[in-house]
Design a protein around this motif. Structure first.
Motif, PDB file in Angstrom:
ATOM      1  N   ARG A 167       0.839  -1.208   0.000  1.00  9.77           N
ATOM      2  CA  ARG A 167       0.000   0.000   0.000  1.00  9.77           C
ATOM      3  C   ARG A 167       0.871   1.253   0.000  1.00  9.77           C
ATOM      4  NH1 ARG A 167      -2.957  -1.212   5.194  1.00  9.77           N
ATOM      5  NH2 ARG A 167      -3.298   1.030   5.204  1.00  9.77           N
ATOM      6  N   PHE A 168       1.946   1.219   0.781  1.00  6.92           N
ATOM      7  CA  PHE A 168       2.890   2.345   0.795  1.00  6.92           C
ATOM      8  C   PHE A 168       3.474   2.569  -0.595  1.00  6.92           C
ATOM      9  CE2 PHE A 168       4.396   2.509   5.534  1.00  6.92           C
ATOM     10  CZ  PHE A 168       3.124   2.904   5.902  1.00  6.92           C
ATOM     11  N   LYS A 169       3.872   1.497  -1.234  1.00  9.98           N
ATOM     12  CA  LYS A 169       4.485   1.599  -2.566  1.00  9.98           C
ATOM     13  C   LYS A 169       3.519   2.227  -3.557  1.00  9.98           C
ATOM     14  CE  LYS A 169       7.010  -1.235  -5.965  1.00  9.98           C
ATOM     15  NZ  LYS A 169       6.209  -1.006  -7.180  1.00  9.98           N
ATOM     16  N   GLU A 170       2.283   1.786  -3.528  1.00 11.25           N
ATOM     17  CA  GLU A 170       1.280   2.344  -4.438  1.00 11.25           C
ATOM     18  C   GLU A 170       1.067   3.834  -4.178  1.00 11.25           C
ATOM     19  OE1 GLU A 170      -3.406   1.632  -5.779  1.00 11.25           O
ATOM     20  OE2 GLU A 170      -2.550   0.510  -4.104  1.00 11.25           O
ATOM     21  N   ALA A 171       0.992   4.212  -2.892  1.00 13.60           N
ATOM     22  CA  ALA A 171       0.798   5.622  -2.550  1.00 13.60           C
ATOM     23  C   ALA A 171       1.966   6.471  -3.033  1.00 13.60           C
ATOM     24  CB  ALA A 171       0.609   5.772  -1.039  1.00 13.60           C
ATOM     25  N   LEU A 172       3.172   6.021  -2.747  1.00 13.87           N
ATOM     26  CA  LEU A 172       4.358   6.801  -3.112  1.00 13.87           C
ATOM     27  C   LEU A 172       4.515   6.919  -4.622  1.00 13.87           C
ATOM     28  CD1 LEU A 172       6.768   5.325  -0.430  1.00 13.87           C
ATOM     29  CD2 LEU A 172       5.934   7.686  -0.503  1.00 13.87           C
ATOM     30  N   GLU A 173       4.191   5.868  -5.343  1.00 10.77           N
ATOM     31  CA  GLU A 173       4.268   5.918  -6.812  1.00 10.77           C
ATOM     32  C   GLU A 173       3.249   6.900  -7.376  1.00 10.77           C
ATOM     33  OE1 GLU A 173       5.979   1.459  -7.920  1.00 10.77           O
ATOM     34  OE2 GLU A 173       3.795   1.804  -7.798  1.00 10.77           O
ATOM     35  N   ASN A 174       2.192   7.159  -6.619  1.00 10.50           N
ATOM     36  CA  ASN A 174       1.197   8.164  -7.013  1.00 10.50           C
ATOM     37  C   ASN A 174       1.472   9.523  -6.381  1.00 10.50           C
ATOM     38  OD1 ASN A 174      -0.714   6.669  -8.742  1.00 10.50           O
ATOM     39  ND2 ASN A 174      -1.045   5.428  -6.917  1.00 10.50           N
TER      40      ASN A 174
END
Length: 359
Positions: A167-174
């Motif tokens: 979830r962190f990865k998805e947020a940061l990529e956005n």
């Protein structure tokens, strides 16, 4: 409490550091690789400490303290950043909050590297550096967890952490800071040791010219959780900080500045970090202590000394307003304003405590 002052090159963050600390920023600095850090520990201004000191006339008066770290070495080319290097991360990670300085002043003798003044662009560039750095940490952690699960598939803790990191990865990529990601208490505890930069409370400081209007709309800068924004005239604040105490108030009034920059930033720090002050008083010393809002009496005792928490019996408590109204501890006892509280008592901002303990 430590606050890291960061900003893109020529944002004026060192001027802000000097204004806040009333010091030569390079007096206590050191360099390492491509970055430099200057540090100053300053007293937290608090008129309540002044009033209590006048009341008790102690041999020593001690204010709460805050450490500012002026950290240089951050770049700012959006799209080209690979995140902060290890030395910069080591310098910033231990800090409790970030003071993100954004250039709003125009100075022909110090041209902006990008050619024009655009605070929103610069803030986006600075935040991008932090996002990329956090993303690199998250990706490495995901690789390690996946490797660990291949050896032990039944590890529920690792499975939950992996879901959170994804979830962190998805947020940061956005380009969403981690502070905006919803987490339960277990998840928040799980990531506490990572010291993610975009999870830290952040204060955006717009650094203005002396003649600029500081009453500006900063909604564009503080739309994230645990984020606030303030406009400050850095060079002017630095000049004020160097004035003799007796001239400072008059200078502030002439320029329409309600309070020195240090006081503004300390209030921001306390609000963002959920901190407050309580006091101990007596003939020997009047002292302010910093604890989190919601701290219990035994936690406050521990802030003074671990022995007081270990041997805690009771806390004798009176509010600041009641103490000022009574004038002396004897009068406070006479009026029944001093009360005994147990270890679970939730300390209030401005409480005056006397800890009874036995070790």
């Amino acid at each position: 409490m430590q606050v890291a002052i960061i900003g893109l090159p020529l944002s004026g963050k060192t001027t802000i550091f000097e204004a806040l600390t009333q010091n030569d920023a390079h007096a206590g600095g050191h360099s390492a690789g491509r970055y430099r850090i200057s540090t100053a520990i300053v007293d937290v201004p608090d008129p309540r400490v002044d009033a209590l000191s006048a009341l008790f006339r102690p041999r020593k008066t001690t204010y709460a303290r805050i450490q500012f770290n002026d950290i240089s070495g951050i770049g700012g080319d959006v799209g080209e950043s690979k995140g902060l290097d290890a030395q910069l991360l080591t310098a910033i990670a231990p800090c409790d909050a970030l003071l993100q300085v954004v250039r709003g002043f125009d100075n022909p003798t110090v041209p902006h590297p990008a050619g024009d003044i655009e605070p929103r662009r610069d803030l986006a560039a600075l935040r991008f550096e932090l996002l990329i750095s956090d993303l690199a940490v998250v990706e490495r952690r995901i690789e390690r967890i996946e490797a660990g699960l291949k050896k032990s598939r039944a590890d529920a803790g690792l499975t939950k952490e992996l879901a959170l990191m994804r979830r962190f990865k998805e947020a940061l990529e956005n380009e969403t800071p981690l502070v905006n990601v919803e987490m339960d208490e277990e998840e928040a505890f799980m990531v506490r040791g990572f010291q993610f930069l975009t999870l830290k409370p952040a204060m955006v400081l717009l650094n203005l010219n002396d003649d600029d209007d500081a009453d500006v709309d900063l909604a564009w800068a503080n739309h994230h959780r645990r984020t606030s924004a303030v406009a400050l005239k850095g060079v002017l604040e630095k000049e004020i900080a160097r004035l003799p105490e007796e001239d400072r108030a008059l200078f502030l009034e002439d320029y329409g500045i309600a309070a020195p920059g240090l006081e503004v930033m300390v209030r921001q720090c306390y609000d963002l970090l959920g901190l407050m002050s309580f006091f101990t008083v007596g003939e020997d010393e009047v002292r302010a202590w910093t604890v989190r809002r919601g701290a219990t009496a035994v936690e406050a005792a521990g802030a003074i000394h671990s022995d007081l928490a270990r041997g805690f019996i009771r806390a004798e408590v009176i509010s600041y307003d009641e103490m000022i109204d009574c004038g002396t501890l004897a009068e406070a006892r006479k009026r029944g304003k001093l009360r005994l509280e147990g270890k679970d008592y939730v300390v209030q901002d401005g409480d005056i405590l006397s800890i009874r303990f036995n070790v």
